[in-house]
Design a protein around this motif. Structure first.
Motif, PDB file in Angstrom:
ATOM      1  N   GLN A 547       0.834  -1.205   0.000  1.00  0.00           N
ATOM      2  CA  GLN A 547       0.000   0.000   0.000  1.00  0.00           C
ATOM      3  C   GLN A 547       0.871   1.259   0.000  1.00  0.00           C
ATOM      4  N   GLY A 548       1.896   1.240   0.810  1.00  0.00           N
ATOM      5  CA  GLY A 548       2.777   2.409   0.894  1.00  0.00           C
ATOM      6  C   GLY A 548       3.543   2.638  -0.395  1.00  0.00           C
ATOM      7  N   ARG A 549       4.059   1.576  -0.976  1.00  0.00           N
ATOM      8  CA  ARG A 549       4.833   1.731  -2.231  1.00  0.00           C
ATOM      9  C   ARG A 549       3.954   2.238  -3.375  1.00  0.00           C
ATOM     10  N   VAL A 550       2.727   1.734  -3.427  1.00  0.00           N
ATOM     11  CA  VAL A 550       1.813   2.169  -4.492  1.00  0.00           C
ATOM     12  C   VAL A 550       1.552   3.667  -4.363  1.00  0.00           C
ATOM     13  N   ARG A 551       1.271   4.135  -3.128  1.00  0.00           N
ATOM     14  CA  ARG A 551       1.052   5.574  -2.909  1.00  0.00           C
ATOM     15  C   ARG A 551       2.276   6.380  -3.346  1.00  0.00           C
ATOM     16  N   THR A 552       3.451   5.868  -2.962  1.00  0.00           N
ATOM     17  CA  THR A 552       4.689   6.592  -3.277  1.00  0.00           C
ATOM     18  C   THR A 552       4.925   6.677  -4.784  1.00  0.00           C
ATOM     19  N   LEU A 553       4.624   5.615  -5.502  1.00  0.00           N
ATOM     20  CA  LEU A 553       4.862   5.588  -6.947  1.00  0.00           C
ATOM     21  C   LEU A 553       3.842   6.429  -7.715  1.00  0.00           C
ATOM     22  N   VAL A 554       2.609   6.492  -7.226  1.00  0.00           N
ATOM     23  CA  VAL A 554       1.554   7.234  -7.939  1.00  0.00           C
ATOM     24  C   VAL A 554       1.674   8.730  -7.675  1.00  0.00           C
ATOM     25  N   GLN A 555       2.058   9.126  -6.462  1.00  0.00           N
ATOM     26  CA  GLN A 555       2.024  10.530  -6.041  1.00  0.00           C
ATOM     27  C   GLN A 555       2.755  11.486  -6.992  1.00  0.00           C
ATOM     28  N   PRO A 556       3.977  11.177  -7.484  1.00  0.00           N
ATOM     29  CA  PRO A 556       4.678  12.151  -8.344  1.00  0.00           C
ATOM     30  C   PRO A 556       3.913  12.513  -9.627  1.00  0.00           C
ATOM     31  N   TYR A 557       3.047  11.624 -10.069  1.00  0.00           N
ATOM     32  CA  TYR A 557       2.361  11.863 -11.344  1.00  0.00           C
ATOM     33  C   TYR A 557       1.117  12.734 -11.194  1.00  0.00           C
ATOM     34  N   THR A 558       0.812  13.157  -9.947  1.00  0.00           N
ATOM     35  CA  THR A 558      -0.317  14.082  -9.757  1.00  0.00           C
ATOM     36  C   THR A 558       0.012  15.464 -10.327  1.00  0.00           C
ATOM     37  N   SER A 559       1.270  15.710 -10.584  1.00  0.00           N
ATOM     38  CA  SER A 559       1.671  16.992 -11.185  1.00  0.00           C
ATOM     39  C   SER A 559       2.390  16.784 -12.521  1.00  0.00           C
ATOM     40  N   SER A 560       2.123  15.672 -13.171  1.00  0.00           N
ATOM     41  CA  SER A 560       2.779  15.365 -14.450  1.00  0.00           C
ATOM     42  C   SER A 560       2.313  16.324 -15.545  1.00  0.00           C
ATOM     43  N   ILE A 561       3.208  16.615 -16.504  1.00  0.00           N
ATOM     44  CA  ILE A 561       2.839  17.492 -17.623  1.00  0.00           C
ATOM     45  C   ILE A 561       1.974  16.748 -18.653  1.00  0.00           C
ATOM     46  N   LEU A 565      -1.873  11.195 -17.653  1.00  0.00           N
ATOM     47  CA  LEU A 565      -1.196  10.634 -16.491  1.00  0.00           C
ATOM     48  C   LEU A 565      -1.572  11.407 -15.226  1.00  0.00           C
ATOM     49  N   GLN A 566      -1.620  12.740 -15.324  1.00  0.00           N
ATOM     50  CA  GLN A 566      -1.951  13.565 -14.162  1.00  0.00           C
ATOM     51  C   GLN A 566      -3.375  13.282 -13.678  1.00  0.00           C
ATOM     52  N   GLN A 567      -4.315  13.188 -14.630  1.00  0.00           N
ATOM     53  CA  GLN A 567      -5.703  12.950 -14.249  1.00  0.00           C
ATOM     54  C   GLN A 567      -5.857  11.604 -13.545  1.00  0.00           C
ATOM     55  N   ARG A 568      -5.232  10.577 -14.124  1.00  0.00           N
ATOM     56  CA  ARG A 568      -5.321   9.253 -13.499  1.00  0.00           C
ATOM     57  C   ARG A 568      -4.700   9.258 -12.105  1.00  0.00           C
ATOM     58  N   ALA A 569      -3.518   9.865 -11.977  1.00  0.00           N
ATOM     59  CA  ALA A 569      -2.825   9.876 -10.682  1.00  0.00           C
ATOM     60  C   ALA A 569      -3.657  10.605  -9.630  1.00  0.00           C
ATOM     61  N   VAL A 570      -4.273  11.741  -9.981  1.00  0.00           N
ATOM     62  CA  VAL A 570      -5.102  12.495  -9.024  1.00  0.00           C
ATOM     63  C   VAL A 570      -6.310  11.669  -8.605  1.00  0.00           C
ATOM     64  N   GLU A 571      -6.964  11.022  -9.567  1.00  0.00           N
ATOM     65  CA  GLU A 571      -8.137  10.210  -9.248  1.00  0.00           C
ATOM     66  C   GLU A 571      -7.763   9.037  -8.344  1.00  0.00           C
ATOM     67  N   TYR A 572      -6.627   8.391  -8.643  1.00  0.00           N
ATOM     68  CA  TYR A 572      -6.212   7.241  -7.823  1.00  0.00           C
ATOM     69  C   TYR A 572      -5.781   7.693  -6.423  1.00  0.00           C
ATOM     70  N   ALA A 579     -11.441   7.097   0.507  1.00  0.00           N
ATOM     71  CA  ALA A 579     -12.412   6.392  -0.331  1.00  0.00           C
ATOM     72  C   ALA A 579     -12.150   4.899  -0.321  1.00  0.00           C
ATOM     73  N   ASP A 580     -11.630   4.397   0.819  1.00  0.00           N
ATOM     74  CA  ASP A 580     -11.301   2.968   0.895  1.00  0.00           C
ATOM     75  C   ASP A 580     -12.531   2.091   0.733  1.00  0.00           C
ATOM     76  N   ALA A 581     -13.684   2.611   1.129  1.00  0.00           N
ATOM     77  CA  ALA A 581     -14.901   1.800   1.087  1.00  0.00           C
ATOM     78  C   ALA A 581     -15.284   1.425  -0.338  1.00  0.00           C
ATOM     79  N   ILE A 582     -15.054   2.331  -1.256  1.00  0.00           N
ATOM     80  CA  ILE A 582     -15.463   2.052  -2.652  1.00  0.00           C
ATOM     81  C   ILE A 582     -14.295   1.593  -3.524  1.00  0.00           C
ATOM     82  N   ARG A 583     -13.054   1.665  -2.984  1.00  0.00           N
ATOM     83  CA  ARG A 583     -11.888   1.346  -3.815  1.00  0.00           C
ATOM     84  C   ARG A 583     -11.921  -0.094  -4.325  1.00  0.00           C
TER      85      ARG A 583
END
Length: 623
Positions: A547-561, A565-572, A579-583
């Motif tokens: 869980q921690g590694r996934v968060r770490t790998l996705v986070q940098p792409y929330t500001s991707s050019i 990629l940015q949209q997917r990273a922000v949504e994830y 939103a763990d209940a619906i994940r």
């Protein structure tokens, strides 16, 4: 006695010598202009004795590229003469200086008509040669009855020329074909090989120009069979022998004609079976002359309603051609086998090993033909060995043909694979070896197969994980995307219980991280990786490290050019934050997917559906 004075040099030779002696283009033009002036003067003086020599010089000048149209009328005067030397040069001049668009040709029609029946066979031959080469449609139509009469002439030279002239006449006037149907039997009964050869050519052209003549000409099949039998079984004939074979040109012409007459007719085919078997077995194949006859014989056997044993004999001849050292002969053999393989699959299968050997030839055209034939020969019983040969050929095939070969391999694997596991293994191996030469359709097909086959999902994912781990840099992006998608969907099956080598959660995430950071990964591939990472967070729900590694790998792409990629990273990232209940519901396993249709396939299906609905509505209205 006194010495004999030397003969005077003919003026034409002197002209040729003078032209060759010219050192510049200007000198040549001056020489030609001077000679043309002298020829014009001679023409004005109406000197009949020297006219044919002057026209001969004019033809030489024409060959050099200078204008000579002013000498056309002199050719007509020579044609109207009575002596053979004059007529010979006159008709030669007509054929060289004029064509069928020249208006002065109308003036020569009467001379042609008279010369067609001249007592001198060579003059009649000149007239027919000129008629065939330069006559207009109208002149051909007017003089066609004269040529028909000459087909029955007592002189074989004239009959031969008449057949050749008739071919040209019919090409210009196809509506006259039916007039010659009744004249053919007299030609085929001739003993002169030249007449027989031109007669066969005439019959062949008639069937090409007017297929309705095939039926009446079929009554000549027994005559043709008898002539061919005499050629095959005759002894040494020095006047017709070529490399130990009697008149191969006539044999080839008869075989081509029999092919046309026997196609679609069981009765005619029965008449031919015996003689075709004799040609196939008695013709020597060590010389190119014999190979030409055997090739035509094979084409004839394949085209007509031949017996099954005869067809097998024909394919065996093509198999012998494949072992010939001449690449041209091997190519025509492969080309012919491609045409007949669907009708005689078992006979062609016997030569499978020889065909496969052609893949190793240096000639690219041979390899292409062999590849095309091999893909047709693959079936359920030989798919494993044949695909092995194709995979061995894959590393050495030219780059421009590699994608086509990969598509062909995957196509035959998809159709004839003995089981799903072998199919997956082979497709993965093919995609691994192909590098970047993979079409997107193959990825769609493989994903569809995996999603519909729960029994191989874990095994396939493990195989793809191993393939990408071994050589990610050189792997095709299509293969990487399929592998990443499978890891995201079926990560929980990588424990080894479903087949394949066990893969730990850490190893799975390590692979996705490597792909995400790789410089060879495309934007689309990185989109696949983000999806897979988030799905792995659900597949390994109880593993805090994942869980921690996934968060770490996705986070940098929330500001991707890259916007996608940015949209997917922000949504994830949002799914992780509150939103763990619906994940788990959002990221559940994908249902079985259908193979993506090509645009043209989809359009064809839509048209078929529309046609069906129209038919139903039409039927309802009628009721």
């Amino acid at each position: 006695p006194g010495s004999v004075p030397p003969l005077p040099v003919p003026p034409r030779r002197e002209l040729i010598r003078n032209v060759r002696a010219c050192k510049t283009q200007a000198d040549e033009r001056a020489c030609i202009h001077k000679e043309c002036a002298a020829i014009r003067t001679a023409f004005k003086e109406e000197n009949n004795e020297l006219r044919h020599r002057n026209v001969a010089k004019l033809l030489f000048i024409h060959m050099l590229g200078y204008p000579t149209h002013w000498g056309q009328m002199e050719c007509l005067k020579l044609v109207a003469g009575t002596k053979f030397p004059e007529k010979r040069v006159g008709y030669l001049g007509l054929m060289i200086l004029l064509d069928e668009r020249a208006e002065v040709l109308m003036l020569v029609e009467n001379s042609l008509k008279n010369d067609l029946h001249h007592q001198n066979q060579y003059i009649a031959g000149l007239a027919m040669c000129s008629l065939a080469n330069i006559a207009t449609v109208e002149i051909c139509r007017d003089l066609s009855p004269e040529v028909e009469t000459l087909l029955s002439n007592s002189n074989p030279y004239v009959r031969k020329k008449a057949c050749m002239c008739a071919i040209r006449i019919l090409k210009k006037n196809p509506e006259l074909v039916e007039n010659y149907v009744d004249k053919v039997p007299s030609v085929l009964g001739d003993r002169n090989h030249g007449v027989l050869l031109t007669g066969c050519k005439l019959m062949f052209e008639m069937t090409e120009l007017d297929p309705s003549t095939i039926e009446p000409l079929r009554k000549e099949v027994p005559t043709l069979v008898r002539v061919l039998k005499n050629l095959v079984l005759s002894g040494y004939a020095p006047e017709h022998d070529i490399n130990g074979i009697t008149d191969p040109f006539l044999q080839v012409a008869i075989l081509k004609l029999l092919r046309v007459l026997g196609r679609g007719s069981a009765e005619c085919s029965d008449m031919m079976n015996d003689i075709l078997a004799q040609v196939a077995t008695n013709t020597e194949s060590s010389k190119n002359v014999g190979n030409a006859i055997l090739y035509e014989c094979v084409l004839t056997i394949v085209a007509i309603e031949a017996e099954s044993g005869l067809r097998v004999l024909a394919i065996n001849i093509l198999g012998r051609f494949l072992m010939n050292r001449d690449n041209n002969i091997r190519y025509v053999a492969l080309n012919t086998l491609v045409q007949v393989v669907n009708s005689d699959m078992n006979a062609v299968q016997r030569h499978r090993n020889t065909i496969v050997d052609c893949l190793k030839d240096a000639d690219v055209s041979l390899r292409r033909r062999a590849l095309e034939l091999i893909c047709v020969l693959v079936n359920e019983t030989n798919v494993e060995s044949m695909v092995g040969e194709l995979l061995a050929y894959l590393p050495v095939v030219e780059s421009e043909y590699k994608e086509d070969l990969v598509t062909k391999i995957c196509s035959v694997v998809e159709r004839f694979a003995p089981d799903k596991q072998w199919r997956v293994d082979t497709i993965i191996k093919t995609l691994t070896m192909s590098g970047a030469y993979v079409s997107d359709d193959l990825a769609s097909s493989l994903v569809s197969l995996i999603s519909k086959s729960p029994e191989i999902q874990g095994y396939t994912t493990a195989k793809l994980h191993a393939a990408l781990k071994d050589d990610l840099v050189n792997a095709a992006q299509t293969l990487v995307q399929v592998g990443v998608w499978c890891v995201g969907e079926y990560a929980d099956m990588l424990d080894g219980s479903h087949g394949g080598e066990p893969v730990s959660p850490t190893q799975a995430i390590d692979l996705l991280a490597t792909v995400l950071k790789s410089v060879t990964s495309s934007l689309t591939t990185k989109e696949y990786v983000l999806n897979a990472l988030v799905k792995c967070s659900v597949r390994y729900a109880g593993n805090a490290e994942v869980q921690g590694r996934v968060r770490t790998l996705v986070q940098p792409y929330t500001s991707s050019i890259a916007l996608e990629l940015q949209q997917r990273a922000v949504e994830y990232a949002t799914l992780f934050n509150g939103a763990d209940a619906i994940r788990s519901g959002v990221l559940e396993r994908m249902p079985a997917m259908e193979k993506k249709q090509k645009p043209q396939d989809a359009m064809a299906a839509a048209r078929a559906a529309q046609a069906t609905s129209n038919g139903r509505s039409g039927g309802g209205g009628g009721g």
